[in-house]
Design a protein around this motif. Sequence first.
Motif, PDB file in Angstrom:
ATOM      1  N   LEU A  51      85.471  50.593  40.414  1.00  0.00           N
ATOM      2  CA  LEU A  51      84.754  49.485  39.782  1.00  0.00           C
ATOM      3  C   LEU A  51      85.519  48.169  39.870  1.00  0.00           C
ATOM      4  CD1 LEU A  51      82.374  48.461  38.043  1.00  0.00           C
ATOM      5  CD2 LEU A  51      83.700  49.136  36.054  1.00  0.00           C
ATOM      6  N   ASN A  52      86.847  48.223  39.694  1.00  0.00           N
ATOM      7  CA  ASN A  52      87.614  46.979  39.686  1.00  0.00           C
ATOM      8  C   ASN A  52      87.662  46.286  41.047  1.00  0.00           C
ATOM      9  OD1 ASN A  52      89.379  48.651  41.021  1.00  0.00           O
ATOM     10  ND2 ASN A  52      91.104  48.267  39.663  1.00  0.00           N
ATOM     11  N   GLN A  53      87.163  46.946  42.107  1.00  0.00           N
ATOM     12  CA  GLN A  53      87.117  46.314  43.422  1.00  0.00           C
ATOM     13  C   GLN A  53      85.763  45.675  43.713  1.00  0.00           C
ATOM     14  OE1 GLN A  53      88.502  48.926  46.511  1.00  0.00           O
ATOM     15  NE2 GLN A  53      90.413  49.353  45.446  1.00  0.00           N
ATOM     16  N   VAL A  54      84.757  45.959  42.871  1.00  0.00           N
ATOM     17  CA  VAL A  54      83.439  45.361  43.085  1.00  0.00           C
ATOM     18  C   VAL A  54      83.017  44.471  41.919  1.00  0.00           C
ATOM     19  CG1 VAL A  54      82.634  47.195  44.608  1.00  0.00           C
ATOM     20  CG2 VAL A  54      82.198  47.359  42.169  1.00  0.00           C
ATOM     21  N   ALA A  55      83.800  44.477  40.824  1.00  0.00           N
ATOM     22  CA  ALA A  55      83.437  43.675  39.663  1.00  0.00           C
ATOM     23  C   ALA A  55      84.679  43.381  38.828  1.00  0.00           C
ATOM     24  CB  ALA A  55      82.418  44.424  38.809  1.00  0.00           C
ATOM     25  N   GLU A  60      84.815  41.036  26.012  1.00  0.00           N
ATOM     26  CA  GLU A  60      84.067  39.912  25.449  1.00  0.00           C
ATOM     27  C   GLU A  60      84.413  39.748  23.967  1.00  0.00           C
ATOM     28  OE1 GLU A  60      79.717  38.237  26.209  1.00  0.00           O
ATOM     29  OE2 GLU A  60      79.713  40.183  25.202  1.00  0.00           O
ATOM     30  N   ASP A  61      84.362  40.828  23.231  1.00  0.00           N
ATOM     31  CA  ASP A  61      84.844  40.857  21.851  1.00  0.00           C
ATOM     32  C   ASP A  61      85.403  42.260  21.614  1.00  0.00           C
ATOM     33  OD1 ASP A  61      82.718  42.608  20.861  1.00  0.00           O
ATOM     34  OD2 ASP A  61      81.399  40.866  20.950  1.00  0.00           O
ATOM     35  N   SER A  62      85.794  42.549  20.387  1.00  0.00           N
ATOM     36  CA  SER A  62      86.492  43.815  20.131  1.00  0.00           C
ATOM     37  C   SER A  62      85.658  45.054  20.416  1.00  0.00           C
ATOM     38  CB  SER A  62      86.992  43.860  18.687  1.00  0.00           C
ATOM     39  OG  SER A  62      85.893  43.884  17.799  1.00  0.00           O
ATOM     40  N   ARG A  63      84.340  44.910  20.495  1.00  0.00           N
ATOM     41  CA  ARG A  63      83.486  46.072  20.726  1.00  0.00           C
ATOM     42  C   ARG A  63      82.627  45.951  21.985  1.00  0.00           C
ATOM     43  NH1 ARG A  63      83.982  50.050  17.323  1.00  0.00           N
ATOM     44  NH2 ARG A  63      84.324  49.685  15.131  1.00  0.00           N
ATOM     45  N   THR A  64      82.870  44.956  22.828  1.00  0.00           N
ATOM     46  CA  THR A  64      82.022  44.763  24.000  1.00  0.00           C
ATOM     47  C   THR A  64      82.854  44.441  25.238  1.00  0.00           C
ATOM     48  OG1 THR A  64      80.367  43.801  22.528  1.00  0.00           O
ATOM     49  CG2 THR A  64      80.014  43.509  24.877  1.00  0.00           C
ATOM     50  N   LEU A  65      82.540  45.131  26.320  1.00  0.00           N
ATOM     51  CA  LEU A  65      83.127  44.820  27.622  1.00  0.00           C
ATOM     52  C   LEU A  65      82.127  44.003  28.423  1.00  0.00           C
ATOM     53  CD1 LEU A  65      84.724  48.231  28.686  1.00  0.00           C
ATOM     54  CD2 LEU A  65      85.916  46.159  28.026  1.00  0.00           C
ATOM     55  N   LEU A  66      82.613  43.065  29.205  1.00  0.00           N
ATOM     56  CA  LEU A  66      81.776  42.242  30.056  1.00  0.00           C
ATOM     57  C   LEU A  66      82.135  42.571  31.503  1.00  0.00           C
ATOM     58  CD1 LEU A  66      79.699  39.913  30.082  1.00  0.00           C
ATOM     59  CD2 LEU A  66      81.642  38.363  30.289  1.00  0.00           C
ATOM     60  N   VAL A  67      81.163  43.086  32.258  1.00  0.00           N
ATOM     61  CA  VAL A  67      81.385  43.462  33.650  1.00  0.00           C
ATOM     62  C   VAL A  67      80.592  42.495  34.524  1.00  0.00           C
ATOM     63  CG1 VAL A  67      81.189  45.308  35.355  1.00  0.00           C
ATOM     64  CG2 VAL A  67      81.625  45.877  32.963  1.00  0.00           C
ATOM     65  N   GLN A  68      81.293  41.772  35.399  1.00  0.00           N
ATOM     66  CA  GLN A  68      80.648  40.808  36.284  1.00  0.00           C
ATOM     67  C   GLN A  68      80.852  41.244  37.730  1.00  0.00           C
ATOM     68  OE1 GLN A  68      82.830  37.394  34.591  1.00  0.00           O
ATOM     69  NE2 GLN A  68      80.796  36.499  34.269  1.00  0.00           N
ATOM     70  N   PRO A  69      79.808  41.803  38.361  1.00  0.00           N
ATOM     71  CA  PRO A  69      79.927  42.179  39.775  1.00  0.00           C
ATOM     72  C   PRO A  69      80.166  40.937  40.633  1.00  0.00           C
ATOM     73  CG  PRO A  69      78.026  43.223  38.766  1.00  0.00           C
ATOM     74  CD  PRO A  69      78.542  42.204  37.785  1.00  0.00           C
ATOM     75  N   PHE A  70      80.940  41.096  41.694  1.00  0.00           N
ATOM     76  CA  PHE A  70      81.242  39.984  42.588  1.00  0.00           C
ATOM     77  C   PHE A  70      80.001  39.577  43.381  1.00  0.00           C
ATOM     78  CE2 PHE A  70      85.623  42.055  42.518  1.00  0.00           C
ATOM     79  CZ  PHE A  70      86.038  41.281  41.449  1.00  0.00           C
ATOM     80  N   GLU A  71      79.097  40.537  43.605  1.00  0.00           N
ATOM     81  CA  GLU A  71      77.854  40.252  44.316  1.00  0.00           C
ATOM     82  C   GLU A  71      76.695  40.542  43.365  1.00  0.00           C
ATOM     83  OE1 GLU A  71      77.504  42.401  48.008  1.00  0.00           O
ATOM     84  OE2 GLU A  71      79.668  42.332  48.288  1.00  0.00           O
ATOM     85  N   ARG A  72      75.726  39.640  43.316  1.00  0.00           N
ATOM     86  CA  ARG A  72      74.580  39.813  42.439  1.00  0.00           C
ATOM     87  C   ARG A  72      73.802  41.092  42.759  1.00  0.00           C
ATOM     88  NH1 ARG A  72      72.773  36.065  38.890  1.00  0.00           N
ATOM     89  NH2 ARG A  72      73.383  34.045  39.668  1.00  0.00           N
ATOM     90  N   SER A  73      73.780  41.480  44.015  1.00  0.00           N
ATOM     91  CA  SER A  73      73.012  42.660  44.421  1.00  0.00           C
ATOM     92  C   SER A  73      73.630  43.965  43.902  1.00  0.00           C
ATOM     93  CB  SER A  73      72.908  42.716  45.944  1.00  0.00           C
ATOM     94  OG  SER A  73      74.199  42.823  46.525  1.00  0.00           O
ATOM     95  N   MET A  74      74.863  43.914  43.415  1.00  0.00           N
ATOM     96  CA  MET A  74      75.552  45.127  42.957  1.00  0.00           C
ATOM     97  C   MET A  74      75.345  45.411  41.469  1.00  0.00           C
ATOM     98  SD  MET A  74      76.773  46.461  45.594  1.00  0.00           S
ATOM     99  CE  MET A  74      77.546  47.779  44.730  1.00  0.00           C
ATOM    100  N   VAL A  75      74.611  44.552  40.766  1.00  0.00           N
ATOM    101  CA  VAL A  75      74.439  44.723  39.320  1.00  0.00           C
ATOM    102  C   VAL A  75      73.852  46.096  38.993  1.00  0.00           C
ATOM    103  CG1 VAL A  75      73.206  43.885  37.281  1.00  0.00           C
ATOM    104  CG2 VAL A  75      74.292  42.260  38.833  1.00  0.00           C
ATOM    105  N   ALA A  77      73.777  48.847  40.856  1.00  0.00           N
ATOM    106  CA  ALA A  77      74.675  49.939  41.258  1.00  0.00           C
ATOM    107  C   ALA A  77      75.809  50.113  40.251  1.00  0.00           C
ATOM    108  CB  ALA A  77      75.239  49.667  42.655  1.00  0.00           C
ATOM    109  N   VAL A  78      76.346  49.010  39.752  1.00  0.00           N
ATOM    110  CA  VAL A  78      77.427  49.071  38.770  1.00  0.00           C
ATOM    111  C   VAL A  78      76.896  49.652  37.457  1.00  0.00           C
ATOM    112  CG1 VAL A  78      79.000  47.677  37.365  1.00  0.00           C
ATOM    113  CG2 VAL A  78      78.774  47.212  39.808  1.00  0.00           C
ATOM    114  N   ASP A  79      75.716  49.200  37.031  1.00  0.00           N
ATOM    115  CA  ASP A  79      75.086  49.721  35.815  1.00  0.00           C
ATOM    116  C   ASP A  79      74.908  51.235  35.923  1.00  0.00           C
ATOM    117  OD1 ASP A  79      72.192  50.436  34.494  1.00  0.00           O
ATOM    118  OD2 ASP A  79      73.327  49.010  33.263  1.00  0.00           O
TER     119      ASP A  79
END
Length: 184
Positions: A51-55, A60-75, A77-79
Amino acid sequence: MINDIKKDGEDRMKKTIEALENAFSKVRTGRAHPGMLSGVMVNYYGADTPLNQVASVNVEDSRTLLVQPFERSMVQAVDKAIREADLGLNPMTADVIRVPMPALTEETRRDMQKLARAEAENSRVSIRNVRRDMLGDIKDLAKEKEISEDEERRASDDIQKLTDKYIASIDGKLDAKEKELMEV
């Protein structure tokens, strides 16, 4: 000869501690941290990729992670990869992926604590196996008369001290992880 055996054994013990820290980072606590998703593999154009190679993964806060894919088309697949990783997480998808951490129940905390204890015990066993190998090598040197009995005894004592030091380190890391797990 003896110093080489000790150095090799200590390197192996350090690697055991690193493996324990890595295993502990994957044990879910009530707080969000990027290490939780380190084992997630994403199907990136037909190849399984960490995952760390594509996003990028941020807190974001103490209970939320924010995952930003490097390519919009991968959203998507990452989900999908996060959902299938069997971490008990349900990401919310838009342009970015937000992964809320569900609150841990008392039962889940106990299960995570058992998992942490099992990892710590596996690490202790690994440390003892390294000690056994080191002592065997020292005994072999003594049998071949390459070292004296006094040198063998001193080396054995040093190896035991080294083993005690690393087992104490494991116990300290386990105590810290258990406190973190039981923190509400």
